[in-house]
Design a protein around this motif. Sequence first.
Motif, PDB file in Angstrom:
ATOM      1  N   MET A   1       0.838  -1.180   0.000  1.00  0.00           N
ATOM      2  CA  MET A   1       0.000   0.000   0.000  1.00  0.00           C
ATOM      3  C   MET A   1       0.887   1.249   0.000  1.00  0.00           C
ATOM      4  SD  MET A   1      -2.986   1.213   0.138  1.00  0.00           S
ATOM      5  CE  MET A   1      -4.239   2.132   0.899  1.00  0.00           C
ATOM      6  N   PRO A   2       0.746   2.137  -0.974  1.00  0.00           N
ATOM      7  CA  PRO A   2       1.536   3.379  -0.991  1.00  0.00           C
ATOM      8  C   PRO A   2       1.264   4.214   0.262  1.00  0.00           C
ATOM      9  CG  PRO A   2       0.447   3.018  -3.080  1.00  0.00           C
ATOM     10  CD  PRO A   2      -0.106   2.004  -2.129  1.00  0.00           C
ATOM     11  N   ARG A   3       2.319   4.897   0.735  1.00  0.00           N
ATOM     12  CA  ARG A   3       2.207   5.678   1.961  1.00  0.00           C
ATOM     13  C   ARG A   3       2.820   7.062   1.766  1.00  0.00           C
ATOM     14  NH1 ARG A   3       4.011   0.906   2.036  1.00  0.00           N
ATOM     15  NH2 ARG A   3       6.181   1.419   2.291  1.00  0.00           N
ATOM     16  N   LEU A   4       2.054   8.124   2.066  1.00  0.00           N
ATOM     17  CA  LEU A   4       2.614   9.473   2.082  1.00  0.00           C
ATOM     18  C   LEU A   4       3.619   9.536   3.216  1.00  0.00           C
ATOM     19  CD1 LEU A   4      -0.526  11.719   1.597  1.00  0.00           C
ATOM     20  CD2 LEU A   4       1.517  11.745   0.165  1.00  0.00           C
ATOM     21  N   ARG A   5       4.881   9.899   2.897  1.00  0.00           N
ATOM     22  CA  ARG A   5       5.909   9.906   3.933  1.00  0.00           C
ATOM     23  C   ARG A   5       6.847  11.107   3.862  1.00  0.00           C
ATOM     24  NH1 ARG A   5       2.870   7.226   5.995  1.00  0.00           N
ATOM     25  NH2 ARG A   5       3.094   5.173   6.916  1.00  0.00           N
ATOM     26  N   HIS A   6       6.607  12.039   2.939  1.00  0.00           N
ATOM     27  CA  HIS A   6       7.582  13.109   2.757  1.00  0.00           C
ATOM     28  C   HIS A   6       6.913  14.354   2.184  1.00  0.00           C
ATOM     29  CE1 HIS A   6      11.335  15.002   1.385  1.00  0.00           C
ATOM     30  NE2 HIS A   6      10.903  14.969   0.146  1.00  0.00           N
ATOM     31  N   PHE A   7       7.225  15.498   2.781  1.00  0.00           N
ATOM     32  CA  PHE A   7       6.815  16.798   2.257  1.00  0.00           C
ATOM     33  C   PHE A   7       8.036  17.696   2.285  1.00  0.00           C
ATOM     34  CE2 PHE A   7       2.962  14.917   3.792  1.00  0.00           C
ATOM     35  CZ  PHE A   7       2.056  15.208   2.785  1.00  0.00           C
ATOM     36  N   ALA A   8       8.233  18.491   1.249  1.00  0.00           N
ATOM     37  CA  ALA A   8       9.379  19.396   1.179  1.00  0.00           C
ATOM     38  C   ALA A   8       8.876  20.806   0.915  1.00  0.00           C
ATOM     39  CB  ALA A   8      10.339  18.965   0.080  1.00  0.00           C
ATOM     40  N   ILE A   9       9.353  21.745   1.729  1.00  0.00           N
ATOM     41  CA  ILE A   9       9.004  23.139   1.514  1.00  0.00           C
ATOM     42  C   ILE A   9      10.277  23.965   1.417  1.00  0.00           C
ATOM     43  CG2 ILE A   9       6.718  22.987   2.582  1.00  0.00           C
ATOM     44  CD1 ILE A   9       7.830  24.239   5.088  1.00  0.00           C
ATOM     45  N   GLY A  73       6.288  13.231  -1.227  1.00  0.00           N
ATOM     46  CA  GLY A  73       6.801  11.917  -1.589  1.00  0.00           C
ATOM     47  C   GLY A  73       5.950  10.781  -1.068  1.00  0.00           C
ATOM     48  N   ILE A  74       5.891   9.740  -1.880  1.00  0.00           N
ATOM     49  CA  ILE A  74       5.120   8.542  -1.546  1.00  0.00           C
ATOM     50  C   ILE A  74       6.050   7.346  -1.591  1.00  0.00           C
ATOM     51  CG2 ILE A  74       3.212   7.048  -2.242  1.00  0.00           C
ATOM     52  CD1 ILE A  74       1.899   9.551  -3.466  1.00  0.00           C
ATOM     53  N   GLN A  75       6.026   6.544  -0.515  1.00  0.00           N
ATOM     54  CA  GLN A  75       6.825   5.326  -0.463  1.00  0.00           C
ATOM     55  C   GLN A  75       5.990   4.172  -0.994  1.00  0.00           C
ATOM     56  OE1 GLN A  75       8.521   4.476   3.361  1.00  0.00           O
ATOM     57  NE2 GLN A  75       9.547   2.621   2.645  1.00  0.00           N
ATOM     58  N   VAL A  76       6.580   3.399  -1.903  1.00  0.00           N
ATOM     59  CA  VAL A  76       5.917   2.249  -2.510  1.00  0.00           C
ATOM     60  C   VAL A  76       6.846   1.039  -2.427  1.00  0.00           C
ATOM     61  CG1 VAL A  76       4.581   3.711  -4.106  1.00  0.00           C
ATOM     62  CG2 VAL A  76       6.763   2.744  -4.840  1.00  0.00           C
ATOM     63  N   ASP A  77       6.286  -0.135  -2.650  1.00  0.00           N
ATOM     64  CA  ASP A  77       7.104  -1.344  -2.626  1.00  0.00           C
ATOM     65  C   ASP A  77       7.831  -1.572  -3.948  1.00  0.00           C
ATOM     66  OD1 ASP A  77       6.361  -1.932  -0.015  1.00  0.00           O
ATOM     67  OD2 ASP A  77       4.583  -3.019  -0.672  1.00  0.00           O
ATOM     68  N   ASP A  78       7.241  -1.112  -5.068  1.00  0.00           N
ATOM     69  CA  ASP A  78       7.788  -1.392  -6.393  1.00  0.00           C
ATOM     70  C   ASP A  78       7.730  -0.117  -7.233  1.00  0.00           C
ATOM     71  OD1 ASP A  78       8.294  -2.227  -9.013  1.00  0.00           O
ATOM     72  OD2 ASP A  78       7.139  -4.074  -8.806  1.00  0.00           O
ATOM     73  N   VAL A  79       8.856   0.594  -7.320  1.00  0.00           N
ATOM     74  CA  VAL A  79       8.907   1.864  -8.048  1.00  0.00           C
ATOM     75  C   VAL A  79       8.535   1.673  -9.516  1.00  0.00           C
ATOM     76  CG1 VAL A  79      10.425   3.744  -8.805  1.00  0.00           C
ATOM     77  CG2 VAL A  79      10.546   2.919  -6.443  1.00  0.00           C
ATOM     78  N   ALA A  80       9.051   0.640 -10.161  1.00  0.00           N
ATOM     79  CA  ALA A  80       8.772   0.413 -11.587  1.00  0.00           C
ATOM     80  C   ALA A  80       7.278   0.235 -11.843  1.00  0.00           C
ATOM     81  CB  ALA A  80       9.564  -0.789 -12.095  1.00  0.00           C
ATOM     82  N   SER A 120       9.525   6.608  -3.896  1.00  0.00           N
ATOM     83  CA  SER A 120      10.709   5.994  -3.306  1.00  0.00           C
ATOM     84  C   SER A 120      10.357   4.631  -2.728  1.00  0.00           C
ATOM     85  CB  SER A 120      11.244   6.898  -2.191  1.00  0.00           C
ATOM     86  OG  SER A 120      12.271   6.238  -1.488  1.00  0.00           O
ATOM     87  N   ALA A 121      11.231   3.663  -2.918  1.00  0.00           N
ATOM     88  CA  ALA A 121      11.035   2.351  -2.309  1.00  0.00           C
ATOM     89  C   ALA A 121      11.595   2.307  -0.892  1.00  0.00           C
ATOM     90  CB  ALA A 121      11.700   1.270  -3.159  1.00  0.00           C
ATOM     91  N   HIS A 122      12.591   3.146  -0.599  1.00  0.00           N
ATOM     92  CA  HIS A 122      13.249   3.063   0.710  1.00  0.00           C
ATOM     93  C   HIS A 122      12.727   4.061   1.729  1.00  0.00           C
ATOM     94  CE1 HIS A 122      15.407   6.645  -0.408  1.00  0.00           C
ATOM     95  NE2 HIS A 122      15.738   6.052  -1.516  1.00  0.00           N
ATOM     96  N   GLY A 123      11.997   5.069   1.293  1.00  0.00           N
ATOM     97  CA  GLY A 123      11.465   6.057   2.229  1.00  0.00           C
ATOM     98  C   GLY A 123      12.471   7.132   2.572  1.00  0.00           C
ATOM     99  N   TRP A 124      12.193   7.883   3.611  1.00  0.00           N
ATOM    100  CA  TRP A 124      12.996   9.047   3.993  1.00  0.00           C
ATOM    101  C   TRP A 124      13.418   8.942   5.454  1.00  0.00           C
ATOM    102  CZ3 TRP A 124       9.043   8.837   0.595  1.00  0.00           C
ATOM    103  CH2 TRP A 124       9.272   9.390  -0.669  1.00  0.00           C
ATOM    104  N   VAL A 125      14.504   9.624   5.810  1.00  0.00           N
ATOM    105  CA  VAL A 125      14.990   9.567   7.184  1.00  0.00           C
ATOM    106  C   VAL A 125      13.907  10.027   8.145  1.00  0.00           C
ATOM    107  CG1 VAL A 125      17.424   9.818   6.611  1.00  0.00           C
ATOM    108  CG2 VAL A 125      16.086  11.857   7.043  1.00  0.00           C
ATOM    109  N   GLY A 126      13.795   9.329   9.263  1.00  0.00           N
ATOM    110  CA  GLY A 126      12.836   9.694  10.298  1.00  0.00           C
ATOM    111  C   GLY A 126      11.437   9.151  10.095  1.00  0.00           C
ATOM    112  N   THR A 127      11.221   8.343   9.045  1.00  0.00           N
ATOM    113  CA  THR A 127       9.879   7.811   8.788  1.00  0.00           C
ATOM    114  C   THR A 127       9.767   6.374   9.269  1.00  0.00           C
ATOM    115  OG1 THR A 127      10.431   7.080   6.535  1.00  0.00           O
ATOM    116  CG2 THR A 127       9.565   9.333   6.803  1.00  0.00           C
ATOM    117  N   ASP A 128       8.537   5.938   9.480  1.00  0.00           N
ATOM    118  CA  ASP A 128       8.316   4.612  10.056  1.00  0.00           C
ATOM    119  C   ASP A 128       8.553   3.465   9.091  1.00  0.00           C
ATOM    120  OD1 ASP A 128       6.072   5.056   8.488  1.00  0.00           O
ATOM    121  OD2 ASP A 128       4.638   4.453  10.017  1.00  0.00           O
ATOM    122  N   GLY A 129       8.549   3.707   7.796  1.00  0.00           N
ATOM    123  CA  GLY A 129       8.772   2.632   6.831  1.00  0.00           C
ATOM    124  C   GLY A 129      10.147   2.655   6.202  1.00  0.00           C
ATOM    125  N   ARG A 130      11.043   3.449   6.749  1.00  0.00           N
ATOM    126  CA  ARG A 130      12.373   3.648   6.182  1.00  0.00           C
ATOM    127  C   ARG A 130      13.138   2.351   6.043  1.00  0.00           C
ATOM    128  NH1 ARG A 130      16.048   6.760   3.432  1.00  0.00           N
ATOM    129  NH2 ARG A 130      18.058   6.768   4.451  1.00  0.00           N
TER     130      ARG A 130
END
Length: 135
Positions: A1-9, A73-80, A120-130
Amino acid sequence: MPRLRHFAIVVRDLDRMTEFYKSVFGLEFIDSETIGTGTANYLSDGVVNLALLHFSDKSEEELDRMAGLNHFGIQVDDVAEYEKRVEAAGGRFFFELTGSKKGNAERKYKDPEGVVFDISAHGWVGTDGRIEPSE
């Protein structure tokens, strides 16, 4: 399941805005990183990464125009697989951000109206699915 895990301002005053989000919302400072011609400070609530971006090569006027939401940013299991879905729905590949010291590399896309987002498949620093990148 895709997960919102990143916002950049984009921010004009990196230190002030870092302290603002820490003090108002209790976000934790995770790390800082040099990104191209600027700096990113990463904050997190443990689930979502908030990147505060400051570009040192921009004038005050340029920063005024750029300030605000830059992308999400959205973390997914399969970027392709999700790239195929994006393109089938009218979105398009924008560029790939690679070589990050912290492993925050991702592929950037634009939706049909031009809004930039990361996958991203790996997520971002500080996130629960990293998923930490291998060296």
